[in-house]
Design an enzyme around this catalytic site. Structure first.
Site, PDB file in Angstrom:
ATOM      1  N   HIS A  69      -2.461   2.854  -5.738  1.00  0.00           N
ATOM      2  CA  HIS A  69      -3.162   1.620  -5.384  1.00  0.00           C
ATOM      3  C   HIS A  69      -3.411   0.751  -6.615  1.00  0.00           C
ATOM      4  O   HIS A  69      -3.554  -0.464  -6.499  1.00  0.00           O
ATOM      5  CB  HIS A  69      -4.485   1.958  -4.693  1.00  0.00           C
ATOM      6  CG  HIS A  69      -4.922   0.923  -3.704  1.00  0.00           C
ATOM      7  ND1 HIS A  69      -4.231   0.685  -2.536  1.00  0.00           N
ATOM      8  CD2 HIS A  69      -5.958   0.044  -3.717  1.00  0.00           C
ATOM      9  CE1 HIS A  69      -4.830  -0.282  -1.863  1.00  0.00           C
ATOM     10  NE2 HIS A  69      -5.876  -0.696  -2.560  1.00  0.00           N
TER      11      HIS A  69
ATOM     12  N   ARG B 249       0.851  -1.187   0.000  1.00  0.00           N
ATOM     13  CA  ARG B 249       0.000   0.000   0.000  1.00  0.00           C
ATOM     14  C   ARG B 249       0.888   1.238   0.000  1.00  0.00           C
ATOM     15  O   ARG B 249       2.017   1.206   0.500  1.00  0.00           O
ATOM     16  CB  ARG B 249      -0.903   0.017   1.228  1.00  0.00           C
ATOM     17  CG  ARG B 249      -1.837  -1.177   1.357  1.00  0.00           C
ATOM     18  CD  ARG B 249      -2.619  -1.097   2.662  1.00  0.00           C
ATOM     19  NE  ARG B 249      -3.548  -2.215   2.815  1.00  0.00           N
ATOM     20  CZ  ARG B 249      -3.238  -3.368   3.436  1.00  0.00           C
ATOM     21  NH1 ARG B 249      -2.033  -3.530   3.956  1.00  0.00           N
ATOM     22  NH2 ARG B 249      -4.130  -4.334   3.514  1.00  0.00           N
TER      23      ARG B 249
ATOM     24  N   LYS C  11      -2.131  -2.522   7.886  1.00  0.00           N
ATOM     25  CA  LYS C  11      -3.269  -1.962   8.611  1.00  0.00           C
ATOM     26  C   LYS C  11      -3.260  -2.456  10.051  1.00  0.00           C
ATOM     27  O   LYS C  11      -2.970  -3.614  10.328  1.00  0.00           O
ATOM     28  CB  LYS C  11      -4.573  -2.359   7.917  1.00  0.00           C
ATOM     29  CG  LYS C  11      -4.810  -1.627   6.602  1.00  0.00           C
ATOM     30  CD  LYS C  11      -6.197  -1.915   6.057  1.00  0.00           C
ATOM     31  CE  LYS C  11      -6.478  -1.090   4.808  1.00  0.00           C
ATOM     32  NZ  LYS C  11      -7.826  -1.359   4.254  1.00  0.00           N
TER      33      LYS C  11
ATOM     34  N   HIS D 166      -3.776  -9.152   3.343  1.00  0.00           N
ATOM     35  CA  HIS D 166      -5.222  -9.127   3.569  1.00  0.00           C
ATOM     36  C   HIS D 166      -5.577 -10.025   4.752  1.00  0.00           C
ATOM     37  O   HIS D 166      -5.093 -11.162   4.840  1.00  0.00           O
ATOM     38  CB  HIS D 166      -5.975  -9.637   2.335  1.00  0.00           C
ATOM     39  CG  HIS D 166      -6.019  -8.652   1.209  1.00  0.00           C
ATOM     40  ND1 HIS D 166      -6.253  -9.003  -0.094  1.00  0.00           N
ATOM     41  CD2 HIS D 166      -5.863  -7.299   1.194  1.00  0.00           C
ATOM     42  CE1 HIS D 166      -6.236  -7.934  -0.860  1.00  0.00           C
ATOM     43  NE2 HIS D 166      -6.002  -6.887  -0.099  1.00  0.00           N
TER      44      HIS D 166
ATOM     45  N   TYR E 219      -9.931 -10.098  -7.046  1.00  0.00           N
ATOM     46  CA  TYR E 219      -9.016 -10.096  -8.177  1.00  0.00           C
ATOM     47  C   TYR E 219      -9.350 -11.182  -9.192  1.00  0.00           C
ATOM     48  O   TYR E 219      -8.937 -11.112 -10.341  1.00  0.00           O
ATOM     49  CB  TYR E 219      -7.569 -10.247  -7.694  1.00  0.00           C
ATOM     50  CG  TYR E 219      -7.120  -9.049  -6.899  1.00  0.00           C
ATOM     51  CD1 TYR E 219      -6.921  -7.814  -7.517  1.00  0.00           C
ATOM     52  CD2 TYR E 219      -6.937  -9.127  -5.524  1.00  0.00           C
ATOM     53  CE1 TYR E 219      -6.538  -6.707  -6.786  1.00  0.00           C
ATOM     54  CE2 TYR E 219      -6.551  -8.015  -4.793  1.00  0.00           C
ATOM     55  CZ  TYR E 219      -6.359  -6.808  -5.433  1.00  0.00           C
ATOM     56  OH  TYR E 219      -5.993  -5.705  -4.710  1.00  0.00           O
TER      57      TYR E 219
ATOM     58  N   ARG F  69      -0.858  -1.807  -6.905  1.00  0.00           N
ATOM     59  CA  ARG F  69      -1.126  -2.934  -5.988  1.00  0.00           C
ATOM     60  C   ARG F  69      -2.098  -3.912  -6.657  1.00  0.00           C
ATOM     61  O   ARG F  69      -1.903  -5.128  -6.616  1.00  0.00           O
ATOM     62  CB  ARG F  69      -1.689  -2.393  -4.678  1.00  0.00           C
ATOM     63  CG  ARG F  69      -2.045  -3.440  -3.625  1.00  0.00           C
ATOM     64  CD  ARG F  69      -2.381  -2.709  -2.324  1.00  0.00           C
ATOM     65  NE  ARG F  69      -3.080  -3.521  -1.355  1.00  0.00           N
ATOM     66  CZ  ARG F  69      -2.499  -4.327  -0.479  1.00  0.00           C
ATOM     67  NH1 ARG F  69      -1.178  -4.448  -0.482  1.00  0.00           N
ATOM     68  NH2 ARG F  69      -3.198  -5.011   0.408  1.00  0.00           N
TER      69      ARG F  69
END
Length: 309
Positions: free
Chosen positions: A250, A158, A182, A276, A285, A253
């Site tokens: 992004h 990210r 995150k 994730h 995806y 990514r």
């Protein structure tokens, strides 16, 4: 409970987001803007007067706010603002500041999910190779920009993870970088040979005597480069490369994940590389990859678009 009391509650909510949810500064600012706008609407509609209280807010006040937004705002914006409001009242309910959540039955408008912008292999190559210059005066910046683009595409990190990197986070012997994802969760991201070479060129030319605790990518004042600066440089080199798309940091990514999937890498591995928490996030995806597959088929197969006799 007047305006100042409501302000105190919003501040308490923002502190909760930071302390317990590890929300980024950008997330907290977005929540704050949404709640300030909601508060102003209530004050204008007299639902929250100077002598009123947030405990007196009704479901109809929230639906009126949403209806007012509908005139000028997109569904995605309305959905986000309602999400902020619902989170705020859920917080007040947990803290027993209110006895009933007026937003509990409020539903957010359905937002049509758009597939992320993904570059082809050729487009990605054109973008990351766009930083070029024969001028010695800006060679350091050009080398930095090339390294940034190579790392984004090579690792799938990210932009917030990239801008937070320090020199000590790079392991050239292993070909990895240590990033904070995150919620402050650390993970190891992989670097390809092009990214490693670009980093070495940048560091040997522009950062020869840099210390390990210093930022990897520097902006003004020798501080960490900002996310906004990275966004600007992606736009700049997109124009320079002639790509007929509007990628963001992004997007690189998304491109990273899609290209791995196209080449047979399984979703669990991609999930780990992207950091994730849930596989369902990674599964989007597959939609991108299938769309690309169908498009390639339609263009290439001689009987893809022929009508049967």
């Amino acid at each position: 409970m007047g305006d100042s009391a409501v302000k105190v509650l919003i501040e308490a909510f923002l502190d909760y987001l930071e302390a317990e949810k590890n929300a980024s500064i950008h997330t907290r600012l977005a929540y704050e803007r949404d709640l300030r706008e909601f508060t102003r609407f209530l004050e204008d509609s007299l639902a929250l007067s100077s002598g009123g209280a947030v405990t007196g807010v009704k479901e109809s006040d929230i639906t009126a706010f949403a209806a007012n937004l509908h005139v000028t705002r997109k569904k995605a914006t309305i959905a986000r603002k309602l999400s902020s409001i619902k989170s705020f009242f859920a917080f007040l309910l947990r803290k027993e500041i209110i006895k009933k959540d007026p937003s509990a039955l409020i539903t957010r408008p359905k937002v049509e999910k758009r597939l992320p912008t993904v570059l082809t292999v050729e487009e990605a190559k054109s973008l990351v190779e766009a930083p070029q210059s024969n001028k010695k005066v800006n060679a350091g910046e050009i080398l930095r920009d090339r390294a940034i683009l190579e790392v984004l595409y090579s690792s799938g990190v990210r932009v917030s993870e990239l801008t937070g990197l320090n020199l000590r986070d790079v392991d050239f012997s292993e070909g990895t970088i240590r990033v904070l994802g995150k919620g402050g969760k650390p993970r190891i991201a992989l670097l390809g040979s092009f990214a490693i070479d670009a980093l070495k060129r940048y560091l040997s030319f522009a950062r020869k005597n840099a210390l390990s605790e210093e930022p990897l990518f520097i902006g003004r004042g020798k501080k960490h480069i900002t996310q906004r600066t990275v966004q600007r440089l992606v736009r700049k080199y997109t124009l320079a490369s002639g790509i007929n798309k509007t990628p963001t940091p992004h997007s690189l990514r998304h491109t990273f994940a899609t290209h791995l999937l196209d080449r047979g890498v399984d979703l669990r591995t991609i999930q780990e590389l992207l950091g994730h928490a849930n596989l369902s996030t990674t599964q989007r995806y597959t939609s991108v990859s299938m769309e690309r597959l169908m498009s390639a088929y339609d263009k290439a197969h001689p009987r893809a678009n022929m009508k049967a006799e």
